[in-house]
Design a protein around this motif. Structure first.
Motif, short mmCIF file in Angstrom:
data_model
loop_
_atom_site.label_atom_id
_atom_site.label_comp_id
_atom_site.label_asym_id
_atom_site.label_seq_id
_atom_site.Cartn_x
_atom_site.Cartn_y
_atom_site.Cartn_z
N PRO A 90 43.13 41.91 46.63
CA PRO A 90 43.13 41.66 48.08
C PRO A 90 42.12 40.56 48.43
O PRO A 90 41.08 40.44 47.77
N PHE A 91 42.44 39.79 49.47
CA PHE A 91 41.54 38.72 49.88
C PHE A 91 40.28 39.27 50.52
O PHE A 91 39.16 38.86 50.21
N TRP A 92 40.46 40.21 51.46
CA TRP A 92 39.30 40.65 52.23
C TRP A 92 39.35 42.14 52.49
O TRP A 92 40.40 42.71 52.82
N SER A 93 38.23 42.78 52.34
CA SER A 93 38.00 44.15 52.78
C SER A 93 36.52 44.24 53.08
O SER A 93 35.69 43.73 52.31
N GLU A 94 36.18 44.88 54.16
CA GLU A 94 34.77 44.93 54.56
C GLU A 94 33.91 45.63 53.52
O GLU A 94 32.78 45.23 53.26
N GLU A 95 34.46 46.68 52.91
CA GLU A 95 33.67 47.44 51.94
C GLU A 95 34.38 47.62 50.60
O GLU A 95 33.74 47.78 49.57
N GLY A 96 35.72 47.60 50.60
CA GLY A 96 36.46 47.94 49.40
C GLY A 96 36.69 46.78 48.47
O GLY A 96 36.12 45.69 48.59
N PHE A 97 37.56 47.02 47.50
CA PHE A 97 37.92 46.06 46.45
C PHE A 97 38.60 44.83 47.05
O PHE A 97 39.65 44.95 47.70
N SER A 98 38.04 43.66 46.85
CA SER A 98 38.60 42.43 47.42
C SER A 98 37.85 41.22 46.87
O SER A 98 36.78 41.35 46.26
N ALA A 99 38.41 40.04 47.11
CA ALA A 99 37.72 38.81 46.75
C ALA A 99 36.37 38.71 47.47
O ALA A 99 35.38 38.22 46.91
N TRP A 100 36.34 39.20 48.70
CA TRP A 100 35.09 39.17 49.47
C TRP A 100 33.98 39.93 48.77
O TRP A 100 32.81 39.53 48.76
N LYS A 101 34.33 41.03 48.10
CA LYS A 101 33.35 41.84 47.37
C LYS A 101 32.71 41.04 46.24
O LYS A 101 31.54 41.26 45.90
N PHE A 102 33.47 40.09 45.66
CA PHE A 102 32.97 39.29 44.54
C PHE A 102 32.39 37.95 44.97
O PHE A 102 31.99 37.16 44.12
N SER A 103 32.36 37.69 46.27
CA SER A 103 32.02 36.35 46.74
C SER A 103 30.52 36.10 46.78
O SER A 103 29.74 36.94 47.25
#
Length: 201
Positions: A21-34
């Motif tokens: 997934p591209f974005w999630s505030e807290e969960g598994f996503s690209a945002w988590k790895f950014s």
């Protein structure tokens, strides 16, 4: 663990997880790895998608998600239950609004916002999201300050034969292949995994 600083990092993580997934505030996503801010990640997303080394659209939980090319043919065959869109429409299984959108998109990338205005269709965004969930549409981006989203057919981006290369497998076989290839599925709940691995048409 790969941290996202460039578009290649997004491509590599998508290859590693299969579904990201591209974005999630807290969960598994690209945002988590950014390791970059959200605006920079937004820009890197466009470059990664336009590289055609992955596919991007609302494929999971109606949210924008990167899918690796090794997973794409199996996801398309599974979600579509082996139907190309014309066959789906001919058998009366495609909603009228989805037929309108697919006819309007054609074979060239089409700006989503402009198409929505020209069609004047109530529920346009939901219709486009449904077509992405069924894998009949995906997204690319036009270079601009805002990164205009373009609606595309996966076949036009990656080739007819490649996208439909898993059609001969059964739904169960495609689901098993996705489970094998996409370790990112381990980050979802059992209920979410069942939905991801379900026929969508």
């Amino acid at each position: 663990m790969t941290r996202i600083k460039s578009e290649q990092d997004i491509i590599d993580l998508t290859d590693e997880y299969g579904i990201l997934p591209f974005w999630s505030e807290e969960g598994f996503s690209a945002w988590k790895f950014s390791d970059v801010n959200f605006n920079s990640l937004w820009y890197l997303r466009e470059k990664a998608v336009n590289s055609k080394q992955l596919v991007y659209g609302r494929f999971v939980n109606k949210k924008a998600t990167f899918v690796s090319l090794k997973v794409l043919p199996h996801l398309c065959a599974l979600r579509r239950d082996g139907y190309d869109f014309d066959s789906l429409a001919d058998e009366g299984k495609a909603p009228r609004r989805e037929i309108q959108v697919m006819n309007a998109v054609g074979s060239e990338p089409t700006p989503s916002y402009a198409l929505g205005k020209s069609l004047g269709m109530k529920g346009f965004d939901g219709t486009v999201a449904s077509l992405q969930n069924k894998t009949y549409l995906c997204l690319s981006f036009k270079k601009s300050y805002m990164g205009t989203a373009l609606l595309c057919r996966p076949e036009d981006m990656f080739g007819y034969d490649f996208v439909r290369s898993a059609y001969a497998l059964s739904a169960e076989e495609n689901a098993q292949e996705i489970l094998r290839l996409a370790k990112g599925l381990n980050e979802f709940t059992e209920k979410e995994r069942i939905k991801i691995l379900s026929i969508a048409v």
